[in-house]
Design a protein around this motif. Structure first.
Motif: not given
Length: 74
Positions: A19-26, A32-34, A51-56, A70-72
């Motif tokens: 539907g939509s990304w709520l967090k940007n790439d990088g 636990g964050e949406v 997990h905690t870290g950088i989103l791709r 896999p989506v991210a």
């Protein structure tokens, strides 16, 4: 890296639409964050980071994805 996959959302559902990304790439995300929403013809649901870290991002809004795909990466 840890994969975030499209979860099973119902027995008869084989795929879902991003539907939509709520967090940007990088972005740095906490466990636990949406991070995104997915939609089927029946429901809309939010996915959280495992997990905690950088989103791709591995997919774009509007993409049709199979359950388990896999989506991210974190």
């Amino acid at each position: 890296a840890h994969e975030i996959k499209i979860p099973s959302v119902g027995e008869s559902i084989a795929s879902a639409t991003l539907g939509s990304w709520l967090k940007n790439d990088g972005d740095y995300v906490e466990a636990g964050e949406v991070i995104l929403t997915i939609e089927t013809d029946k429901i809309s649901t939010e996915l959280t980071s495992t997990h905690t870290g950088i989103l791709r991002h591995l997919a774009a809004a509007g993409d049709e994805l199979a359950i388990g795909a896999p989506v991210a990466l974190i």
